[in-house]
Motif scaffolding. Sequence first.
Motif, PDB file in Angstrom:
ATOM      1  N   ILE A  26       0.685  -1.124  -0.009  1.00  0.00           N
ATOM      2  CA  ILE A  26      -0.067  -0.044  -0.079  1.00  0.00           C
ATOM      3  C   ILE A  26       0.880   1.252  -0.022  1.00  0.00           C
ATOM      4  CG2 ILE A  26      -0.246   0.153   2.665  1.00  0.00           C
ATOM      5  CD1 ILE A  26      -2.848   0.908  -0.102  1.00  0.00           C
ATOM      6  N   VAL A  27       1.969   1.166   0.700  1.00  0.00           N
ATOM      7  CA  VAL A  27       2.904   2.491   0.691  1.00  0.00           C
ATOM      8  C   VAL A  27       3.249   2.780  -0.902  1.00  0.00           C
ATOM      9  CG1 VAL A  27       5.276   3.058   1.262  1.00  0.00           C
ATOM     10  CG2 VAL A  27       3.753   1.715   2.862  1.00  0.00           C
ATOM     11  N   PHE A  28       3.546   1.725  -1.630  1.00  0.00           N
ATOM     12  CA  PHE A  28       4.096   1.985  -3.039  1.00  0.00           C
ATOM     13  C   PHE A  28       2.838   2.501  -3.727  1.00  0.00           C
ATOM     14  CE2 PHE A  28       6.780  -1.211  -1.379  1.00  0.00           C
ATOM     15  CZ  PHE A  28       7.953  -0.544  -1.758  1.00  0.00           C
ATOM     16  N   ILE A  29       1.900   1.993  -3.636  1.00  0.00           N
ATOM     17  CA  ILE A  29       0.466   2.198  -4.158  1.00  0.00           C
ATOM     18  C   ILE A  29       0.003   3.745  -4.111  1.00  0.00           C
ATOM     19  CG2 ILE A  29      -2.004   1.827  -4.645  1.00  0.00           C
ATOM     20  CD1 ILE A  29      -1.254  -1.065  -4.304  1.00  0.00           C
ATOM     21  N   GLY A  30       0.109   3.911  -2.700  1.00  0.00           N
ATOM     22  CA  GLY A  30      -0.111   5.473  -1.979  1.00  0.00           C
ATOM     23  C   GLY A  30       0.562   6.362  -2.593  1.00  0.00           C
ATOM     24  N   ASP A  31       1.913   6.258  -2.866  1.00  0.00           N
ATOM     25  CA  ASP A  31       2.900   7.057  -3.155  1.00  0.00           C
ATOM     26  C   ASP A  31       2.375   7.569  -4.620  1.00  0.00           C
ATOM     27  OD1 ASP A  31       4.219   7.114  -0.750  1.00  0.00           O
ATOM     28  OD2 ASP A  31       5.938   6.130  -1.625  1.00  0.00           O
ATOM     29  N   TRP A  32       2.172   6.512  -5.257  1.00  0.00           N
ATOM     30  CA  TRP A  32       1.671   6.848  -6.803  1.00  0.00           C
ATOM     31  C   TRP A  32       0.338   7.666  -6.882  1.00  0.00           C
ATOM     32  CZ3 TRP A  32      -2.751   5.477  -9.736  1.00  0.00           C
ATOM     33  CH2 TRP A  32      -2.691   5.864 -11.054  1.00  0.00           C
ATOM     34  N   VAL A  33      -0.730   6.910  -6.043  1.00  0.00           N
ATOM     35  CA  VAL A  33      -1.763   8.017  -5.845  1.00  0.00           C
ATOM     36  C   VAL A  33      -1.538   9.388  -5.767  1.00  0.00           C
ATOM     37  CG1 VAL A  33      -4.128   7.977  -4.860  1.00  0.00           C
ATOM     38  CG2 VAL A  33      -3.262   5.794  -5.592  1.00  0.00           C
ATOM     39  N   LEU A  34      -0.876   9.668  -4.708  1.00  0.00           N
ATOM     40  CA  LEU A  34      -0.714  11.051  -4.113  1.00  0.00           C
ATOM     41  C   LEU A  34       0.005  11.708  -5.229  1.00  0.00           C
ATOM     42  CD1 LEU A  34      -0.626  13.164  -2.115  1.00  0.00           C
ATOM     43  CD2 LEU A  34       1.570  12.274  -1.235  1.00  0.00           C
ATOM     44  N   ARG A  35       1.120  11.461  -6.080  1.00  0.00           N
ATOM     45  CA  ARG A  35       1.534  12.137  -6.898  1.00  0.00           C
ATOM     46  C   ARG A  35       0.780  12.231  -8.228  1.00  0.00           C
ATOM     47  NH1 ARG A  35       6.747  13.421  -8.430  1.00  0.00           N
ATOM     48  NH2 ARG A  35       7.541  12.492  -6.603  1.00  0.00           N
ATOM     49  N   GLU A  36       0.123  11.109  -8.778  1.00  0.00           N
ATOM     50  CA  GLU A  36      -1.024  11.253  -9.825  1.00  0.00           C
ATOM     51  C   GLU A  36      -1.928  12.341  -9.559  1.00  0.00           C
ATOM     52  OE1 GLU A  36      -2.116  10.549 -13.573  1.00  0.00           O
ATOM     53  OE2 GLU A  36      -0.368   9.935 -12.744  1.00  0.00           O
ATOM     54  N   ALA A  37      -2.810  12.196  -8.338  1.00  0.00           N
ATOM     55  CA  ALA A  37      -3.724  13.009  -8.093  1.00  0.00           C
ATOM     56  C   ALA A  37      -3.214  14.601  -8.079  1.00  0.00           C
ATOM     57  CB  ALA A  37      -4.379  12.696  -6.563  1.00  0.00           C
ATOM     58  N   CYS A  38      -2.137  14.748  -7.619  1.00  0.00           N
ATOM     59  CA  CYS A  38      -1.516  16.072  -7.584  1.00  0.00           C
ATOM     60  C   CYS A  38      -1.516  16.848  -9.093  1.00  0.00           C
ATOM     61  CB  CYS A  38      -0.393  16.215  -6.580  1.00  0.00           C
ATOM     62  SG  CYS A  38      -0.704  16.077  -4.737  1.00  0.00           S
ATOM     63  N   HIS A  39      -0.820  15.699  -9.842  1.00  0.00           N
ATOM     64  CA  HIS A  39      -0.671  15.904 -11.223  1.00  0.00           C
ATOM     65  C   HIS A  39      -2.032  16.482 -11.715  1.00  0.00           C
ATOM     66  CE1 HIS A  39       3.694  15.743 -12.131  1.00  0.00           C
ATOM     67  NE2 HIS A  39       3.839  14.604 -11.612  1.00  0.00           N
ATOM     68  N   ALA A  40      -3.122  15.682 -11.561  1.00  0.00           N
ATOM     69  CA  ALA A  40      -4.242  15.731 -12.152  1.00  0.00           C
ATOM     70  C   ALA A  40      -4.837  16.932 -11.839  1.00  0.00           C
ATOM     71  CB  ALA A  40      -5.172  14.670 -11.843  1.00  0.00           C
ATOM     72  N   ILE A  41      -4.918  17.466 -10.562  1.00  0.00           N
ATOM     73  CA  ILE A  41      -5.487  18.728 -10.331  1.00  0.00           C
ATOM     74  C   ILE A  41      -4.802  19.881 -10.557  1.00  0.00           C
ATOM     75  CG2 ILE A  41      -4.552  19.043  -7.874  1.00  0.00           C
ATOM     76  CD1 ILE A  41      -8.321  18.895  -8.894  1.00  0.00           C
ATOM     77  N   ALA A  42      -3.285  19.867 -10.684  1.00  0.00           N
ATOM     78  CA  ALA A  42      -2.712  20.884 -11.007  1.00  0.00           C
ATOM     79  C   ALA A  42      -2.958  21.040 -12.742  1.00  0.00           C
ATOM     80  CB  ALA A  42      -1.174  20.450 -10.884  1.00  0.00           C
ATOM     81  N   ARG A  43      -3.075  20.214 -13.459  1.00  0.00           N
ATOM     82  CA  ARG A  43      -3.492  20.032 -14.972  1.00  0.00           C
ATOM     83  C   ARG A  43      -4.645  20.992 -14.854  1.00  0.00           C
ATOM     84  NH1 ARG A  43      -1.437  14.839 -15.379  1.00  0.00           N
ATOM     85  NH2 ARG A  43      -3.584  13.932 -15.206  1.00  0.00           N
ATOM     86  N   LEU A  44      -5.785  20.376 -14.129  1.00  0.00           N
ATOM     87  CA  LEU A  44      -7.183  21.113 -14.144  1.00  0.00           C
ATOM     88  C   LEU A  44      -6.807  22.714 -13.803  1.00  0.00           C
ATOM     89  CD1 LEU A  44     -10.206  20.982 -14.156  1.00  0.00           C
ATOM     90  CD2 LEU A  44     -10.132  20.206 -11.695  1.00  0.00           C
ATOM     91  N   HIS A  45      -5.989  23.171 -12.691  1.00  0.00           N
ATOM     92  CA  HIS A  45      -6.103  24.498 -12.588  1.00  0.00           C
ATOM     93  C   HIS A  45      -5.455  25.178 -13.570  1.00  0.00           C
ATOM     94  CE1 HIS A  45      -5.973  23.541  -8.017  1.00  0.00           C
ATOM     95  NE2 HIS A  45      -7.117  23.326  -8.399  1.00  0.00           N
TER      96      HIS A  45
END
Length: 683
Positions: free
Chosen positions: A492-511
């Motif tokens: 879950i640590v590896f999956i969670g790190d990917w989720v955090l980075r990918e979600a931040c990239h997505a919301i930054a693209r939206l902004h």
Amino acid sequence: MPDRGAVAALKSVPIDMPLPVDARLGQLERQLARERKARQAAEAIAEAGLRALYESKRSLALLQRITDRANDSDTLTDAVAFAQAEICAEMGWDFANAYLVFSMMEAVPCDCWHVANPSHMMPFIHASRTTTFQRGVGLPGRVLANPQAHWIPDVRADENFARREVAIACHIVAGCAFPVMARGEVVAICEFFSRKAVEASEPLIEILAQIGIQLGRVAERETARETLLRDAQHDPLTTLPNRVLLHERASSAFKRLGPDRCGLAVLVIDLDGFKAVNDKLGHDAGDVLLVATAARLRDAIDGTVGGESVSRALGSERYAGLERARRTRATLARTGGDEFVVLLENVTDDALPRAVAEALQAELALPFSIGRDEVAIGASIGIAQSNPTYGDYDAVQRDADLAMYEAKAAGRAMTVTFTETMGTVVRQRMALERDLRGAITENQFVLHYQSIVDLKSGLIKGFEALVRWQHPQRGLVPPGDFIPTAEGTGLIVFIGDWVLREACHAIARLHARMTWGKIDPPFVSVNIAPQQFLQPDFVPYLRTVVMETGVPARCLKLEVTEGVAVLDADRTRRVLEECRDIGVRVALDDFGTGYSSLSYLHSLPFDIIKIDRAFVAVMDQPKSLKIVHTILDLAINLGLRVVAEGIETAEQQAALTALGCEMGQGFWLSVPMEEARAFALLA
């Protein structure tokens, strides 16, 4: 008698006058006799010297032959057997026998003997092969008491010759024995007997002593080899068999099983709480605890397999089965840091492995004294028993391991016996874990986003990022099917790190692609598992993600459950404060479902609480409605924002709005969608 007058007349003869013929002949005869005697003496001396030289050469040749064979021998008995035959042939002994010595206290026959003509000596041979001699008793006992060659000229007259009667019957006369010395101790004794008198001599005794030294070198090599082998097959700390020896013994035992493949059981023991003791008291204390644990496990196994503990465990009505169980052989091994294995062979009572496990649990339940400290540990025990479905020992060991992991997952001091159903479930879970590792490597995860809505205006305030697994065969896998396994394995640590980075990239693209004016840009909410949140480098990683993706820190919300506080409340407080310093806010997810939610809300600096869907789903019941009302009042008083989860109906939205709940999410408002569809809702 010579005439005195003639002698006087002879003396008066002048010196230069020649002697009479008779006188000269007598003189010559006497001279010849003296010379003959001197020559004979010289010849005797020369013959004795030659004989001694010959005997010396023979003895040296004998010693050389025995030395050469000793250098080539792998075992002491092989070298001794050769020496016996050579000594008997060279010195004329009729019978040779050997003993092994234990603790310098007794000589035990080792069935290593030689006889030239056994027909007349079998009674004496039998007595010699079956009699053990204590220190000081009999010929071997004398060698033990005084480690040197001992000679008995006539065994028939020796009061300390234990086999005298049978020796007389077999016409044994002379006997001798010498020690085999290794590192200053007697390791073996060789004895020789003859049916005729044999005289002792210093050279003979010396050559026997040298033979004993040469044979002792074989014993030293054999001991060194056995020591190396033992070190390679035993755990140096507990002296128990290690994984290598266990596997050899177990594989051999499995091959000896009958056609039904029954009768073998494996217990895998993993200590509970050992790591905590090691961390708190140090590795030296941990080693002391392991040694003490090994001793207790031995005691429990000895008592149980011996019968007494089995009787208590199974009850008196199982006495017949108990009698069979006494023939069981048990091997205790240490196979890892705090892991032990018990191998039971010849198990004829299926209840015995469980009884052994119960005895082990009972022993480990008692506290241990480590220096001034008293510590308590337990054990998770998995049991597997052989049956016709198994093809080798490794399969039995594998299933015992699986059962142990199930026991560990069930809690402390648990024992689980493997079943086929369990095997299917566990193997499926292991396959899932294997696939998850591949999914991380091959980047098979995707994010869906669920809107978080302002309940009054209906405007979207942000999105919760929800991970999905795009499995190559199974298609889109929901989180409930793989998140528990990921948490249990640490993935879950590896999956969670990917989720955090990918979600931040997505919301930054939206902004970046929309103009917001005076409206706050939407935030993204990311679930963080306790294992991930409490990683030592979590905050530095969080800071790096915020900087690299360009997402405003205020637009990132983290969601954690009270599990982070259960694991380490002090660490959780520090991480929450560091997140605030960055500008990131943290929500307490699933509020109200834990045992200590209110306590953690009071003691930890959370910014948001999320009301669990379980309360929202039953808001039509007065009691549940009051609970939600209380949570909202508490949040307002503490200055916390509130998000209600699981809104499924218009009535639930209306009720929450009426109670003053600020935000909500659920299928009534929006289902989770892939990024493009979810963000398109903002238009």
